[in-house]
Design a protein around this motif. Structure first.
Motif, PDB file in Angstrom:
ATOM      1  N   ASN A  87     110.186  58.066   1.701  1.00  0.00           N
ATOM      2  CA  ASN A  87     109.299  57.482   0.695  1.00  0.00           C
ATOM      3  C   ASN A  87     109.229  58.279  -0.601  1.00  0.00           C
ATOM      4  N   LYS A  88     109.815  59.446  -0.646  1.00  0.00           N
ATOM      5  CA  LYS A  88     109.787  60.260  -1.855  1.00  0.00           C
ATOM      6  C   LYS A  88     110.946  59.869  -2.761  1.00  0.00           C
ATOM      7  N   PRO A  89     110.682  59.351  -3.969  1.00  0.00           N
ATOM      8  CA  PRO A  89     111.790  58.972  -4.859  1.00  0.00           C
ATOM      9  C   PRO A  89     112.490  60.203  -5.433  1.00  0.00           C
ATOM     10  N   VAL A  90     113.806  60.177  -5.394  1.00  0.00           N
ATOM     11  CA  VAL A  90     114.631  61.260  -5.940  1.00  0.00           C
ATOM     12  C   VAL A  90     115.639  60.647  -6.903  1.00  0.00           C
ATOM     13  N   GLY A  91     115.626  61.103  -8.141  1.00  0.00           N
ATOM     14  CA  GLY A  91     116.552  60.600  -9.145  1.00  0.00           C
ATOM     15  C   GLY A  91     117.655  61.596  -9.412  1.00  0.00           C
ATOM     16  N   MET A  92     118.845  61.080  -9.713  1.00  0.00           N
ATOM     17  CA  MET A  92     120.010  61.921  -9.991  1.00  0.00           C
ATOM     18  C   MET A  92     120.749  61.374 -11.204  1.00  0.00           C
ATOM     19  N   GLY A  93     121.422  62.259 -11.895  1.00  0.00           N
ATOM     20  CA  GLY A  93     122.283  61.854 -12.996  1.00  0.00           C
ATOM     21  C   GLY A  93     123.438  62.822 -13.093  1.00  0.00           C
ATOM     22  N   GLY A  94     124.451  62.452 -13.822  1.00  0.00           N
ATOM     23  CA  GLY A  94     125.620  63.310 -13.979  1.00  0.00           C
ATOM     24  C   GLY A  94     126.826  62.509 -14.402  1.00  0.00           C
ATOM     25  N   THR A  95     127.959  62.888 -13.861  1.00  0.00           N
ATOM     26  CA  THR A  95     129.193  62.177 -14.184  1.00  0.00           C
ATOM     27  C   THR A  95     130.138  62.247 -13.003  1.00  0.00           C
ATOM     28  N   PHE A  96     130.960  61.218 -12.858  1.00  0.00           N
ATOM     29  CA  PHE A  96     132.030  61.292 -11.863  1.00  0.00           C
ATOM     30  C   PHE A  96     133.289  60.679 -12.441  1.00  0.00           C
ATOM     31  N   LEU A  97     134.392  61.104 -11.885  1.00  0.00           N
ATOM     32  CA  LEU A  97     135.706  60.634 -12.316  1.00  0.00           C
ATOM     33  C   LEU A  97     136.329  59.811 -11.209  1.00  0.00           C
ATOM     34  N   VAL A  98     136.741  58.591 -11.541  1.00  0.00           N
ATOM     35  CA  VAL A  98     137.604  57.831 -10.636  1.00  0.00           C
ATOM     36  C   VAL A  98     139.008  58.347 -10.902  1.00  0.00           C
ATOM     37  N   GLN A  99     139.530  59.154  -9.979  1.00  0.00           N
ATOM     38  CA  GLN A  99     140.804  59.831 -10.190  1.00  0.00           C
ATOM     39  C   GLN A  99     141.996  58.937  -9.886  1.00  0.00           C
ATOM     40  N   LYS A 100     141.838  58.087  -8.878  1.00  0.00           N
ATOM     41  CA  LYS A 100     142.907  57.173  -8.483  1.00  0.00           C
ATOM     42  C   LYS A 100     142.296  55.835  -8.109  1.00  0.00           C
ATOM     43  N   GLY A 101     143.067  54.776  -8.287  1.00  0.00           N
ATOM     44  CA  GLY A 101     142.622  53.460  -7.878  1.00  0.00           C
ATOM     45  C   GLY A 101     142.170  52.584  -9.040  1.00  0.00           C
ATOM     46  N   LYS A 102     141.584  51.455  -8.685  1.00  0.00           N
ATOM     47  CA  LYS A 102     141.075  50.497  -9.658  1.00  0.00           C
ATOM     48  C   LYS A 102     139.642  50.121  -9.297  1.00  0.00           C
ATOM     49  N   VAL A 103     138.894  49.656 -10.310  1.00  0.00           N
ATOM     50  CA  VAL A 103     137.512  49.248 -10.077  1.00  0.00           C
ATOM     51  C   VAL A 103     137.277  47.852 -10.620  1.00  0.00           C
ATOM     52  N   LYS A 104     136.239  47.213 -10.087  1.00  0.00           N
ATOM     53  CA  LYS A 104     135.719  45.970 -10.642  1.00  0.00           C
ATOM     54  C   LYS A 104     134.682  46.348 -11.692  1.00  0.00           C
ATOM     55  N   ALA A 105     134.780  45.729 -12.872  1.00  0.00           N
ATOM     56  CA  ALA A 105     133.875  46.049 -13.970  1.00  0.00           C
ATOM     57  C   ALA A 105     133.485  44.777 -14.705  1.00  0.00           C
ATOM     58  N   HIS A 106     132.418  44.873 -15.490  1.00  0.00           N
ATOM     59  CA  HIS A 106     132.093  43.753 -16.370  1.00  0.00           C
ATOM     60  C   HIS A 106     131.770  44.257 -17.765  1.00  0.00           C
ATOM     61  N   ILE A 107     131.907  43.349 -18.719  1.00  0.00           N
ATOM     62  CA  ILE A 107     131.484  43.559 -20.098  1.00  0.00           C
ATOM     63  C   ILE A 107     130.622  42.352 -20.477  1.00  0.00           C
ATOM     64  N   MET A 108     129.518  42.609 -21.160  1.00  0.00           N
ATOM     65  CA  MET A 108     128.648  41.523 -21.602  1.00  0.00           C
ATOM     66  C   MET A 108     129.240  40.851 -22.829  1.00  0.00           C
ATOM     67  N   PRO A 109     129.060  39.547 -22.979  1.00  0.00           N
ATOM     68  CA  PRO A 109     129.443  38.878 -24.228  1.00  0.00           C
ATOM     69  C   PRO A 109     128.653  39.433 -25.404  1.00  0.00           C
ATOM     70  N   ALA A 110     129.217  39.316 -26.590  1.00  0.00           N
ATOM     71  CA  ALA A 110     128.541  39.832 -27.790  1.00  0.00           C
ATOM     72  C   ALA A 110     127.235  39.093 -28.057  1.00  0.00           C
ATOM     73  N   GLU A 111     127.214  37.807 -27.745  1.00  0.00           N
ATOM     74  CA  GLU A 111     126.007  37.012 -27.966  1.00  0.00           C
ATOM     75  C   GLU A 111     125.233  36.870 -26.664  1.00  0.00           C
ATOM     76  N   PHE A 112     123.920  37.092 -26.725  1.00  0.00           N
ATOM     77  CA  PHE A 112     123.096  36.879 -25.550  1.00  0.00           C
ATOM     78  C   PHE A 112     123.093  35.398 -25.190  1.00  0.00           C
ATOM     79  N   SER A 113     122.828  35.123 -23.931  1.00  0.00           N
ATOM     80  CA  SER A 113     122.811  33.746 -23.453  1.00  0.00           C
ATOM     81  C   SER A 113     121.769  32.935 -24.219  1.00  0.00           C
ATOM     82  N   SER A 114     122.127  31.703 -24.564  1.00  0.00           N
ATOM     83  CA  SER A 114     121.212  30.827 -25.305  1.00  0.00           C
ATOM     84  C   SER A 114     120.143  30.215 -24.406  1.00  0.00           C
TER      85      SER A 114
END
Length: 204
Positions: A87-114
């Motif tokens: 029940n104790k919330p623990v937050g983390m931050g930092g960086t990681f490197l995907v050294q090998k392989g491929k990932v699924k990603a998304h990019i938002m459209p320039a215009e917000f949804s109407s």
């Protein structure tokens, strides 16, 4: 993909952030340096940020390769923290490197949804999804559990030096993927502009 050093007594501010957008020519990814077009740093919709003083100190190193389950790299770490600290919330931050392989990603459209996006299906139809290849520099922020602040429990954006970047979902090459990351626990949690009405979709 915010990478910012704020101004200090002895150092000027440095903005090494990137942003990804959809190419109007072919629908592919255009990755650009944020500082080339913007002098400050702004947020149009939402952001999960990890801030530190940038001083030397102990960090947590995580190495992983060959995914055997369904969960992505960040979710595995977040759930491990939740299972240990309960029940104790623990937050983390930092960086990681995907050294090998491929990932699924998304990019938002320039215009917000109407029109309002009222389901995961509608959000996914609006977003543009891509496969992107290593090496990828990822900037995760994750919290083991929500202490009642309506948090997005994990959020990871990434950039690269070969023109690809966006929002990380998961790897799609479980047999060959390799990760290495460095993380620090957060001491304080700030929630800014918590909405009065909320929902659970679009948080992957």
């Amino acid at each position: 993909m915010p990478v910012v050093q704020t101004e200090s007594e002895h150092n000027p501010p440095v903005n090494r952030s990137y942003f990804a957008r959809i190419s109007p020519d072919d629908g592919g990814c255009l990755l650009e340096k944020y500082s080339e077009k913007y002098h400050g740093f702004g947020c149009a919709l939402l952001a999960n940020l990890f801030a530190s003083e940038g001083q030397p100190g102990k960090v947590i190193e995580v190495k992983a390769k060959r995914r055997t389950g369904q969960l992505n790299f960040v979710t595995c770490m977040r759930q491990a923290l939740e299972n240990h600290y309960e029940n104790k919330p623990v937050g983390m931050g930092g960086t990681f490197l995907v050294q090998k392989g491929k990932v699924k990603a998304h990019i938002m459209p320039a215009e917000f949804s109407s029109c309002p996006l009222d389901s995961d299906e509608q959000v996914n139809k609006w977003l543009h999804f891509y496969e992107m290849k290593a090496p990828l520099v990822c900037l995760p922020v994750f919290v083991s559990r929500d202490p009642g602040l309506d948090l997005r429990l994990e959020h990871t954006h990434f950039f690269s030096h070969h023109g690809e970047g966006g929002h990380y979902h998961c790897d799609i090459t479980p047999d060959t993927v390799e990760y290495i990351g460095y993380f620090s626990p957060a001491q304080l949690l700030y929630r800014i502009d918590q909405p009065k009405e909320t929902h659970s979709f679009g948080r992957d």
